[in-house]
Scaffold this motif. Structure first.
Motif, PDB file in Angstrom:
ATOM      1  N   ASP A  89       0.806  -1.223   0.000  1.00  0.00           N
ATOM      2  CA  ASP A  89       0.000   0.000   0.000  1.00  0.00           C
ATOM      3  C   ASP A  89       0.837   1.270   0.000  1.00  0.00           C
ATOM      4  O   ASP A  89       0.324   2.357  -0.289  1.00  0.00           O
ATOM      5  N   LEU A 118       1.662   4.530 -13.855  1.00  0.00           N
ATOM      6  CA  LEU A 118       0.294   5.031 -14.019  1.00  0.00           C
ATOM      7  C   LEU A 118      -0.422   4.288 -15.146  1.00  0.00           C
ATOM      8  O   LEU A 118      -1.603   3.938 -15.026  1.00  0.00           O
ATOM      9  N   GLY A 121      -1.820   0.991 -14.172  1.00  0.00           N
ATOM     10  CA  GLY A 121      -2.871   1.007 -13.163  1.00  0.00           C
ATOM     11  C   GLY A 121      -2.422   1.137 -11.731  1.00  0.00           C
ATOM     12  O   GLY A 121      -3.222   0.996 -10.806  1.00  0.00           O
ATOM     13  N   HIS A 122      -1.135   1.420 -11.505  1.00  0.00           N
ATOM     14  CA  HIS A 122      -0.643   1.597 -10.136  1.00  0.00           C
ATOM     15  C   HIS A 122      -0.948   3.025  -9.661  1.00  0.00           C
ATOM     16  O   HIS A 122      -0.930   3.973 -10.448  1.00  0.00           O
ATOM     17  N   THR A 123      -1.180   3.173  -8.390  1.00  0.00           N
ATOM     18  CA  THR A 123      -1.337   4.503  -7.809  1.00  0.00           C
ATOM     19  C   THR A 123       0.009   4.973  -7.282  1.00  0.00           C
ATOM     20  O   THR A 123       0.856   4.168  -6.893  1.00  0.00           O
ATOM     21  N   VAL A 124       0.221   6.285  -7.283  1.00  0.00           N
ATOM     22  CA  VAL A 124       1.437   6.856  -6.722  1.00  0.00           C
ATOM     23  C   VAL A 124       1.040   8.021  -5.818  1.00  0.00           C
ATOM     24  O   VAL A 124      -0.055   8.565  -5.929  1.00  0.00           O
ATOM     25  N   THR A 126       0.656  11.670  -4.310  1.00  0.00           N
ATOM     26  CA  THR A 126       0.406  12.940  -4.995  1.00  0.00           C
ATOM     27  C   THR A 126       1.376  14.026  -4.554  1.00  0.00           C
ATOM     28  O   THR A 126       1.337  15.140  -5.080  1.00  0.00           O
ATOM     29  N   GLN A 133       5.510  13.168  -9.111  1.00  0.00           N
ATOM     30  CA  GLN A 133       4.740  12.631  -7.991  1.00  0.00           C
ATOM     31  C   GLN A 133       5.210  11.226  -7.635  1.00  0.00           C
ATOM     32  O   GLN A 133       5.342  10.359  -8.493  1.00  0.00           O
ATOM     33  N   LYS A 151       3.860   5.253  -2.917  1.00  0.00           N
ATOM     34  CA  LYS A 151       2.438   5.214  -3.263  1.00  0.00           C
ATOM     35  C   LYS A 151       1.600   6.033  -2.294  1.00  0.00           C
ATOM     36  O   LYS A 151       0.573   6.582  -2.661  1.00  0.00           O
ATOM     37  N   SER A 152       2.015   6.087  -1.029  1.00  0.00           N
ATOM     38  CA  SER A 152       1.261   6.841  -0.028  1.00  0.00           C
ATOM     39  C   SER A 152       2.013   8.112   0.336  1.00  0.00           C
ATOM     40  O   SER A 152       3.226   8.218   0.134  1.00  0.00           O
TER      41      SER A 152
END
Length: 309
Positions: A89, A118, A121-124, A126, A133, A151-152
């Motif tokens: 996470d 991105l 589909g991975h989140t990074v 902000t 980012q 990611k967080s």
């Protein structure tokens, strides 16, 4: 397109005025930060703030920033050959292939790690400028190997601090020309942009302090395979320091490598690979360690130089 950031107020900004805090967080001038606040583009715990309001640590900050003119933006598309070594996470660790930059920069039109994540589909996180980012450290476009992305928001802050405080173990393998003497040593020499202004860096009096530790893993007839531990993380640091001691990375023509040797080994770039990255995990605190194997071009070159010895 507007750039929306959401993050907790860091402990270090406890009690800061909103305009001063925004200026520090996002690299804005105090005046520009005040303009963003006056436009209603800053929320603290869901409510608007004024420029003189004091922030409290842990408060949830939401900021909408217009992109600076001409700023590059990541193109979200999968990057062939980029594999994920680990993901949870908070962090994603990739094996970065050749010809991929960490993030968009002016003049770079090729693929990026950020865009590849991105696009897959991975989140990074902000945090950071829009084009960077989640990026907490970088590898040169033609340097392969292990690279971590946050990611967080917690991971971004923790890892940026860890890199700054030199609490991250960054290990590289480099095939360099000749045989460094001594076989194990330290290069402690300041680095800055080369006076020629041609994109190179160099050992320059008054440059930024830079320290590289090296140890010979294997010596061949024409080259040596080194294990390198970076104490600092300057742009092109290993390449500059190895060139400065007259043992440039094989294939690194920008820093004086022999093109004949590079051609014989089938190399079109510097023989340099980020083999290991280790640090305290940003949330559970335990040590995590990630390794990536040599890519095909480096493995082939090593086989050839070994066979010739």
């Amino acid at each position: 397109m507007a750039d929306v950031r959401a993050l907790p107020v860091p402990d270090g900004l406890e009690g800061e005025r909103a305009d001063a805090a925004l200026a520090r967080l996002f690299g804005l001038s105090r005046t520009r930060a005040a303009e963003v606040i006056a436009a209603g583009d800053v929320l603290l715990d869901g409510g608007p703030v004024s420029k003189s309001d004091r922030l409290h640590a842990g408060g949830w900050l939401e900021v909408t920033l217009p992109p600076p003119p001409g700023a590059p933006t990541p193109v979200a598309e999968p990057v062939p050959g980029m594999s994920v070594l680990y993901e949870d996470d908070d962090i994603v660790v990739v094996n970065k292939p050749i010809g991929v930059a960490a993030h968009p920069t002016t003049g770079w039109t090729g693929p990026t790690v950020l865009g590849g994540l991105l696009g897959a589909g991975h989140t990074v996180a902000t945090s950071g400028a829009a084009e960077r980012q989640g990026i907490v450290h970088r590898l040169d476009a033609n340097t392969t190997g292990t690279m971590a992305v946050a990611k967080s928001e917690v991971a971004y802050s923790a890892l940026k601090r860890a890199f700054k405080e030199r609490r991250v173990d960054k290990r590289y393998h480099a095939l360099v020309q000749g045989h460094p003497d001594p076989f194990r040593g330290t290069v402690d020499a300041p680095i800055d942009r080369h006076p020629s202004g041609n994109g190179r860096f160099a050992v320059v009096a008054g440059g930024r302090p830079s320290v590289t530790h090296y140890d010979t893993i294997e010596a061949f007839r024409a080259a040596s395979l080194l294990d390198i531990d970076l104490e600092t993380g300057r742009t092109h640091q290993i390449r500059v320091h190895m060139s400065a001691i007259r043992h440039p990375c094989v294939g690194d023509m920008l820093y004086g490598a022999d093109p004949t040797l590079a051609a014989r080994l089938g190399l079109g770039r510097q023989w340099l690979h980020a083999v290991l990255l280790a640090f305290e995990h940003p949330t559970h605190g335990g040590r995590v360690e990630f390794e990536s194997p040599y890519p095909d071009d480096l493995a082939h070159a090593l086989d050839v130089v070994r066979a010739e010895s």
